[in-house]
Design an enzyme around this catalytic site. Sequence first.
Site, PDB file in Angstrom:
ATOM      1  N   ASP A 104       0.810  -1.161  -0.026  1.00  0.00           N
ATOM      2  CA  ASP A 104       0.108  -0.136   0.035  1.00  0.00           C
ATOM      3  C   ASP A 104       0.769   1.331   0.068  1.00  0.00           C
ATOM      4  OD1 ASP A 104      -2.307  -1.416  -0.031  1.00  0.00           O
ATOM      5  OD2 ASP A 104      -3.020  -0.899   2.389  1.00  0.00           O
TER       6      ASP A 104
ATOM      7  N   ARG B 199      -6.401 -20.563   6.736  1.00  0.00           N
ATOM      8  CA  ARG B 199      -6.573 -21.720   7.066  1.00  0.00           C
ATOM      9  C   ARG B 199      -7.899 -22.377   6.632  1.00  0.00           C
ATOM     10  NH1 ARG B 199      -3.061 -24.495  10.103  1.00  0.00           N
ATOM     11  NH2 ARG B 199      -1.459 -23.386  11.535  1.00  0.00           N
TER      12      ARG B 199
ATOM     13  N   GLY C  69      -5.232  -3.033   8.810  1.00  0.00           N
ATOM     14  CA  GLY C  69      -5.095  -1.841   9.579  1.00  0.00           C
ATOM     15  C   GLY C  69      -4.982  -2.219  11.210  1.00  0.00           C
TER      16      GLY C  69
ATOM     17  N   GLY D  23      -3.133  -7.313   8.123  1.00  0.00           N
ATOM     18  CA  GLY D  23      -2.492  -7.620   9.212  1.00  0.00           C
ATOM     19  C   GLY D  23      -1.052  -8.087   9.364  1.00  0.00           C
TER      20      GLY D  23
ATOM     21  N   LYS E 282      -8.203   0.739  -5.134  1.00  0.00           N
ATOM     22  CA  LYS E 282      -9.256   0.196  -4.702  1.00  0.00           C
ATOM     23  C   LYS E 282     -10.517   0.749  -4.979  1.00  0.00           C
ATOM     24  CE  LYS E 282      -6.994  -1.235  -0.524  1.00  0.00           C
ATOM     25  NZ  LYS E 282      -6.969  -2.570  -0.438  1.00  0.00           N
TER      26      LYS E 282
ATOM     27  N   GLY F 257      -0.231  -3.497   4.003  1.00  0.00           N
ATOM     28  CA  GLY F 257      -0.587  -1.948   4.002  1.00  0.00           C
ATOM     29  C   GLY F 257       0.120  -1.304   5.051  1.00  0.00           C
ATOM     30  N   SER F 258      -0.652  -1.220   6.179  1.00  0.00           N
ATOM     31  CA  SER F 258      -0.185  -0.259   7.297  1.00  0.00           C
ATOM     32  C   SER F 258       1.162  -0.967   7.790  1.00  0.00           C
ATOM     33  CB  SER F 258      -1.152  -0.293   8.355  1.00  0.00           C
ATOM     34  OG  SER F 258      -2.599  -0.260   7.719  1.00  0.00           O
TER      35      SER F 258
END
Lengths: 210, 303
Positions: free
Chosen positions: B33, B174, B162, B223, B90, B244-245
């Site tokens: 990102d 999973r 995030g 995450g 996006k 991302g973050s």
Amino acid sequence: MCGRPRIGILAVQGAVAEHERALRAAGADPILVRDEAGLVGLDGLVIPGGETTTLRRVAGDSGLIDALREARRRGLPILGTCAGLIALADDIIDGDATLVGGLDISVRRNGYGRQLASFETSLEIDGIGAGPMEAIFIRAPIIERVGVEVRVHATYQGHAVAVSDGFCMGLSFHPELTPDPRFHQWLVGCAQAYAKASAAQNKEGFGVRA
Amino acid sequence: MGVADQSGSNGRTGTLRVKTGLAQMLKGGVIMDVVNAEQARIAEDAGACAVMALERIPADIRAHGGVARMSDPDLINAIKDAVSIPVMAKCRIGHFVEAQILQSLEIDYIDESEVLTPADEAHHVDKHAFEIPFVCGATDLGEALRRINEGAAMIRTKGEAGTGNVVEAVRHMRAIRGGIARLRAARGDELYAEAKELRAPYELVVMVAETGELPVVNFSAGGIATPADAALMMQLGADGVFVGSGIYKSEDPPARARAIVEAVTHYNDPAVLARVSAGLKDAMPGIDIGSLSQGELLQGRGW
């Protein structure tokens, strides 16, 4: 012939599993190569499609690029597709330095445009089996110049798209995404010849395959 | 040249193989990102295989609140001009006009994303109607197959964007792998009921049962904050990762970006993972998923 040739696939990033499948079907034992040590004892190598900037960063920092240059100088059979073609080109037109080199061509990255311009078509192939071949071009590099020693096997709209110099083949498209086995079979044939020559030379005391 | 030239023959664009093909080229890579051209260049230099252009990274969307929408075309164009690697952007779930705009900007992939506020609570975008390929999020096998049926050329597990917490990404990967294993083990005459259970098309269910894999590439997202997180997702079966973050909320983004790229290439080599994990300064602080209310979870968006 002395069994299935050992053909490496450069597995830094990109379409590795597709080449693995194609090589296995063509009669080779595929081996994933992530570092210099992985290049030892191979009879051939695939440099797959992916992003050359990623390859340059990861392989460049680890000394793998230098080892690939040495393998190309030694005459190890190599098939480079898309990003692999860029890696093999002596000249990258948009100013990036040569990656591996050893194929006398000039290429422009993403020369056919961005993803919306990606396409599939049918090509006439010269010297690699008979009949047309389905070819998929993904943000493909365009070959702008071909050296005198380089053989052209296919063209599209006036530009070479499949070129070779001895045991080194570069393609701007992706034979690993279609069922046509010809280019992988070509590599397996080269790898068998290379293994045979190496074995003969090893008997005379030259460690060509090391 | 002694070769029949193909001049004049027209290539076919926007085919399924061309759309899924780009995702195949991204495998083994990290999609990062970025919110401006400078971050995009940092990502490219670090070895990212693509960038996701957006106005705010998910952690800031979470903090900012309100309705999150498609990014400003100026921003997307600036990022497109700054790098040579593929650029994604996006659109909101179901917002096919945002998707039309993104296609006209000639980016390389559209993410129909739960990170933005959904525009339609019943229908996702009909992705077959576009020449540009789409990636969509999924939390389990049924959701993945429904998106593929609508034309998604790539899937990513949703995770919980995030948060810097990998637990949901693990749960979703999973769930998908487990769902595939279950179909592999089922008898042929059981696949009708499996399809009903999964709320997925029977033909796709049969395909997965036969091949043991999704018919498109599957990345992991939501995450991932450390090289070890990225390698964990790869060992669990991801084809690559979105970060991302996790990068730009850390203390030293360029170093962390490089480390995560190396971790994805060498995901099975703990010695390399130890080396790239060392001296990275602080990761993003992260959020315990249990501290979020149901309404704050992004993964429940989309169906």
